[in-house]
Motif scaffolding. Structure first.
Motif, PDB file in Angstrom:
ATOM      1  N   SER A 236     123.451  61.318  66.668  1.00 13.64           N
ATOM      2  CA  SER A 236     123.875  60.597  67.862  1.00 13.64           C
ATOM      3  C   SER A 236     125.322  60.159  67.731  1.00 13.64           C
ATOM      4  O   SER A 236     126.094  60.249  68.677  1.00 13.64           O
ATOM      5  N   ARG A 238     127.687  61.522  66.009  1.00 14.54           N
ATOM      6  CA  ARG A 238     128.560  62.674  66.184  1.00 14.54           C
ATOM      7  C   ARG A 238     128.677  63.046  67.662  1.00 14.54           C
ATOM      8  O   ARG A 238     129.752  63.357  68.169  1.00 14.54           O
TER       9      ARG A 238
ATOM     10  N   GLY B  67     130.710  70.305  73.058  1.00 10.63           N
ATOM     11  CA  GLY B  67     131.381  70.371  71.767  1.00 10.63           C
ATOM     12  C   GLY B  67     130.501  70.175  70.547  1.00 10.63           C
ATOM     13  O   GLY B  67     131.001  70.104  69.434  1.00 10.63           O
ATOM     14  N   LEU B  68     129.186  70.086  70.750  1.00  8.98           N
ATOM     15  CA  LEU B  68     128.313  69.885  69.586  1.00  8.98           C
ATOM     16  C   LEU B  68     128.227  71.139  68.735  1.00  8.98           C
ATOM     17  O   LEU B  68     128.229  71.068  67.514  1.00  8.98           O
ATOM     18  N   HIS B  69     128.107  72.304  69.382  1.00  5.76           N
ATOM     19  CA  HIS B  69     128.100  73.572  68.654  1.00  5.76           C
ATOM     20  C   HIS B  69     129.137  74.487  69.280  1.00  5.76           C
ATOM     21  O   HIS B  69     129.135  74.663  70.491  1.00  5.76           O
ATOM     22  N   GLY B  86     135.664  71.955  68.562  1.00  9.47           N
ATOM     23  CA  GLY B  86     135.165  71.840  67.188  1.00  9.47           C
ATOM     24  C   GLY B  86     134.298  70.607  67.015  1.00  9.47           C
ATOM     25  O   GLY B  86     133.531  70.508  66.070  1.00  9.47           O
ATOM     26  N   PRO B  88     132.461  66.967  69.394  1.00 10.40           N
ATOM     27  CA  PRO B  88     132.271  66.325  70.696  1.00 10.40           C
ATOM     28  C   PRO B  88     133.474  65.487  71.113  1.00 10.40           C
ATOM     29  O   PRO B  88     133.705  65.284  72.296  1.00 10.40           O
ATOM     30  N   ARG B  89     134.230  64.998  70.128  1.00 10.30           N
ATOM     31  CA  ARG B  89     135.415  64.197  70.449  1.00 10.30           C
ATOM     32  C   ARG B  89     136.387  64.980  71.330  1.00 10.30           C
ATOM     33  O   ARG B  89     136.946  64.465  72.290  1.00 10.30           O
ATOM     34  N   LEU B  92     135.059  65.155  74.815  1.00  5.71           N
ATOM     35  CA  LEU B  92     135.190  63.844  75.465  1.00  5.71           C
ATOM     36  C   LEU B  92     136.633  63.581  75.880  1.00  5.71           C
ATOM     37  O   LEU B  92     136.883  63.019  76.950  1.00  5.71           O
ATOM     38  N   TYR B 100     122.658  63.187  76.649  1.00  6.56           N
ATOM     39  CA  TYR B 100     121.802  64.108  75.912  1.00  6.56           C
ATOM     40  C   TYR B 100     120.339  63.783  76.154  1.00  6.56           C
ATOM     41  O   TYR B 100     119.967  62.646  76.434  1.00  6.56           O
ATOM     42  N   ALA B 104     121.150  60.179  72.315  1.00  2.00           N
ATOM     43  CA  ALA B 104     122.251  59.866  71.412  1.00  2.00           C
ATOM     44  C   ALA B 104     122.542  58.368  71.349  1.00  2.00           C
ATOM     45  O   ALA B 104     123.650  57.926  71.604  1.00  2.00           O
ATOM     46  N   VAL B 105     121.523  57.593  71.048  1.00  2.00           N
ATOM     47  CA  VAL B 105     121.762  56.172  70.791  1.00  2.00           C
ATOM     48  C   VAL B 105     121.334  55.856  69.359  1.00  2.00           C
ATOM     49  O   VAL B 105     120.553  56.593  68.766  1.00  2.00           O
ATOM     50  N   VAL B 106     121.884  54.779  68.807  1.00  2.00           N
ATOM     51  CA  VAL B 106     121.543  54.362  67.454  1.00  2.00           C
ATOM     52  C   VAL B 106     120.629  53.146  67.573  1.00  2.00           C
ATOM     53  O   VAL B 106     121.073  52.061  67.932  1.00  2.00           O
ATOM     54  N   LEU B 117     130.070  53.054  71.621  1.00  2.00           N
ATOM     55  CA  LEU B 117     130.178  53.801  70.367  1.00  2.00           C
ATOM     56  C   LEU B 117     131.050  55.043  70.543  1.00  2.00           C
ATOM     57  O   LEU B 117     130.828  55.849  71.436  1.00  2.00           O
ATOM     58  N   GLY B 118     132.033  55.187  69.680  1.00  2.00           N
ATOM     59  CA  GLY B 118     132.922  56.339  69.741  1.00  2.00           C
ATOM     60  C   GLY B 118     134.090  56.150  70.692  1.00  2.00           C
ATOM     61  O   GLY B 118     135.057  56.896  70.657  1.00  2.00           O
ATOM     62  N   GLU B 120     135.406  52.721  71.368  1.00  2.00           N
ATOM     63  CA  GLU B 120     135.503  51.275  71.282  1.00  2.00           C
ATOM     64  C   GLU B 120     136.815  50.748  71.847  1.00  2.00           C
ATOM     65  O   GLU B 120     137.842  51.417  71.770  1.00  2.00           O
ATOM     66  N   ARG B 173     126.714  54.901  80.358  1.00  2.00           N
ATOM     67  CA  ARG B 173     127.808  55.158  79.421  1.00  2.00           C
ATOM     68  C   ARG B 173     128.565  56.430  79.811  1.00  2.00           C
ATOM     69  O   ARG B 173     129.791  56.448  79.852  1.00  2.00           O
TER      70      ARG B 173
END
Lengths: 356, 271
Positions: A236, A238, B67-69, B86, B88-89, B92, B100, B104-106, B117-118, B120, B173
């Motif tokens: 997540s 990443r 950008g994940l794969h 290369g 997800p950044r 974005l 997703y 994609a949450v923690v 997240l990512g 901030e 988000r």
């Protein structure tokens, strides 16, 4: 400005349930209880009271200074290990990394007759390279950090003994206290600080400073956010753009830095290093971090907790001596503490992921 | 919420301009071919629906855009320039945001930390700059309120929210950070009828604000409500690619269900 919305005439800004539910601010008590370090703090107070009651020598300021010193020698590396564990990884090589850093510093400055600081800086480069290698291998191979760092552990253990024997013919380094720069390095890494009523080793202050810095990083910076995220859910993290590889490699280098610092302390405190030292300490650092509330699965824990975990260790190792018991009981205590801490953490994790 | 979409949408977007163009895109995972020869264009102000059964390659397709794969065949262009994401950044940073399927949450982190997240907000640009926690809490809170999500406490771990609430946080988000392209991977799968309706409204609102939307689903009814363009994938290949004017809901449903296969199945199960 919601005029271009063609499909639904009513903007979906009202909750589907109608009335707005009341906001509940959790009580201060509940918020304190949900902190990772609470369990270890309670344990620390109980153990302190216990030894204070049964062991009269424990009650002196000198004894407290000794306890803090003993705690600092565990706590400095346990701090790096705790951050790494929050990031979801292990480092079994942290114990021998301390010895590697001390040996490298000592042998580089002695063999080339250099200023002691040159050895210390060169040793820092070596330590960070080892940390980087641990992290890089983890990212490249995607193997569990347990296996990667177990390999590093064995390799470093062998190198520590092999190289020391090759260069000195013995299993300890030569005394470096005559080298240039030794005194100033000792002042930084291993001085005694006179507080008027008691002497305290400078490593205690470094330990406290590092703990505060790490706490600030964890809770107040983007890096800290990322450390929790890569430990809590790497995929997540990443997916939303967290540079997972950099964070993990950085955490391994953080452990290496802490190991280097403790290594320099040991070297400049005793002027010589035994090549076989450090084996087994990696587990103590991990236990201190876990007792302090770090989850073995990552994503949860605290720097203050690791410091309290280390303090519990310092109290117990010294407390058993002050109480006049057989020090061999220490390991039994270690096991009991670990088990209790893991059970407590399990409970915390379950209640944190349950719906409220 | 629709206000948020309009506020954050890139104002230079013109309806109809292609934002993402994929040509002959394929992806192999070792010996497994997950996707093959897919052409897809995401235009500004349009919803492109990607339909397909489980294992059809829908998720692989969006993982390439987000950008994940990285893709292994074909070309992907963003704003006409070829890209090979290369991470997800990178995606974005081009204004492409994704919701997703697994959200994609923690779970152990607070709602507001997850929201940002990512991406901030910091009080400065130097490496150790402190987070602007108050601002992030406030924005996360108000964005969720706009969506009709009332969490008890913005500081509670996101793992304590229900599946539907987590879904809404993930969508809020993406809408907040996705300025140009919004990718929704099965956004209605875990939701009830009412919440699905809310999600479909946002999808339409994003389209009307000029964003390019990719809507992945296996529900042709939901797709037909918002879609401008429909693509059906089957076993990694494109089996249908039609504009809204060229296809009816019945055709779409039949094609989704396997058309001929469904007729045969109906015959077989006839009572």
């Amino acid at each position: 400005m919601s005029s271009p919305v063609a499909t639904p005439p009513s903007p979906p800004s009202t909750p589907s349930t109608g009335a707005e539910p009341v906001r509940v601010q959790r009580s201060l008590g509940a918020r304190i209880l949900s902190r990772p370090e609470v369990g270890s703090l309670a344990a620390a107070i109980a153990i302190f009271v216990f030894f204070f009651a049964i062991a009269p020598p424990f009650r002196t300021a000198e004894a407290f200074s000794t306890i803090l010193y003993s705690a600092s020698t565990i706590g400095i590396v346990a701090l790096g290990v705790a951050l790494l564990m929050i990031g979801g990884e292990f480092d079994l090589s942290s114990g021998v990394q301390v010895t590697t850093a001390a040996l490298a510093s000592s042998m580089i400055s002695y063999q080339f007759s250099l200023n002691a600081w040159v050895g210390a800086v060169a040793s820092l480069v070596i330590a960070l390279a080892i940390g980087f290698l641990n992290g890089w291998l983890l990212i490249k191979t995607k193997l569990p950090s347990f296996l990667i760092t177990l390999s590093t552990f064995f390799m470093l253990q062998g190198i520590n003994l092999g190289v020391t024997k090759l260069l000195t013919g013995a299993v300890a380094t030569q005394n470096i206290s005559d080298l240039d720069g030794f005194d100033s390095a000792k002042a930084i890494f291993a001085a005694d600080v006179d507080l008027g009523f008691v002497n305290v080793k400078i490593s205690v202050f470094w330990w406290i400073l590092f703990t505060l810095v790490a706490t600030w990083i964890l809770l107040r910076t983007r890096t800290g956010n990322w450390i929790f995220a890569v430990g809590g859910n790497q995929d997540s993290a990443r997916a939303v753009g967290v540079p997972v590889a950099k964070v993990k490699i950085g955490l391994f280098m953080g452990v290496a830095f802490c190991a280097w610092f403790l290594g320099q302390h040991l070297l400049f405190n005793f002027s010589t290093v035994q090549a076989g030292l450090g084996v087994g300490n990696e587990l103590i650092y991990i236990v201190a971090a876990v007792v302090g509330g770090a989850l073995l699965t990552g994503g949860y824990g605290s720097a203050i907790g690791a410091a309290i975990g280390a303090f519990i260790f310092g109290m117990t190792t010294q407390g058993i001596v002050y109480a006049g018991w057989d020090p061999n009981w220490f390991k039994t205590f270690l096991g009991v503490m670990l088990l209790l801490a893991v059970l407590l953490n399990l409970y915390v994790k379950n209640s944190a992921s349950r719906r409220k | 919420m629709t206000d948020t979409i309009i506020e954050h949408a890139d104002h230079s977007l013109e309806v109809g301009t292609p934002l993402v163009e994929m040509e002959g895109v394929g992806k192999t995972y070792g010996a497994i071919r997950a996707l093959e020869g897919v052409n897809l264009t995401v235009n500004a102000g349009e919803v492109t629906c990607v339909l397909g059964d489980n294992g059809a390659g829908k998720s692989t397709l969006i993982k390439i855009i987000s950008g994940l794969h990285p893709h292994t065949e074909g070309t992907v262009k963003v704003d006409g320039a070829e890209v090979h994401f290369g991470s997800p950044r990178e995606s974005l940073d081009q204004g492409i945001a994704t919701v997703y399927q697994d959200l994609a949450v923690v779970g152990l982190m607070e709602v507001w930390r997850n929201f940002f997240l990512g991406s901030e907000i910091r009080k400065g640009r130097w490496p150790g700059a402190p987070l602007d926690i108050a601002a992030m809490r406030e924005i996360a809170d108000s964005e969720l309120k706009k969506m009709g999500i009332f969490v008890k406490d913005i500081n509670q771990p996101i793992g304590t929210l229900s599946g539907g609430q987590r879904q809404c946080v993930a969508i809020a988000r993406a809408v907040y950070f996705g300025a140009r392209v919004l990718i929704l991977d099965e956004p209605t799968a875990a939701l009830g009828v009412k919440q699905s309706g809310v999600v479909l409204k946002y999808t339409a609102a994003a389209r009307d604000a000029g964003l390019g939307v990719v809507f992945i689903t296996h529900n042709p009814h939901h797709a037909y409500m918002v879609g401008d363009h429909f693509i059906i994938l089957k076993l990694g290949r494109r089996v249908l690619d039609k504009k809204r004017s060229e296809v009816s809901l019945e055709q779409l449903t039949a094609e989704m269900a396997g058309g001929q296969e469904l007729a045969e199945l109906a015959h077989e199960l006839k009572r």
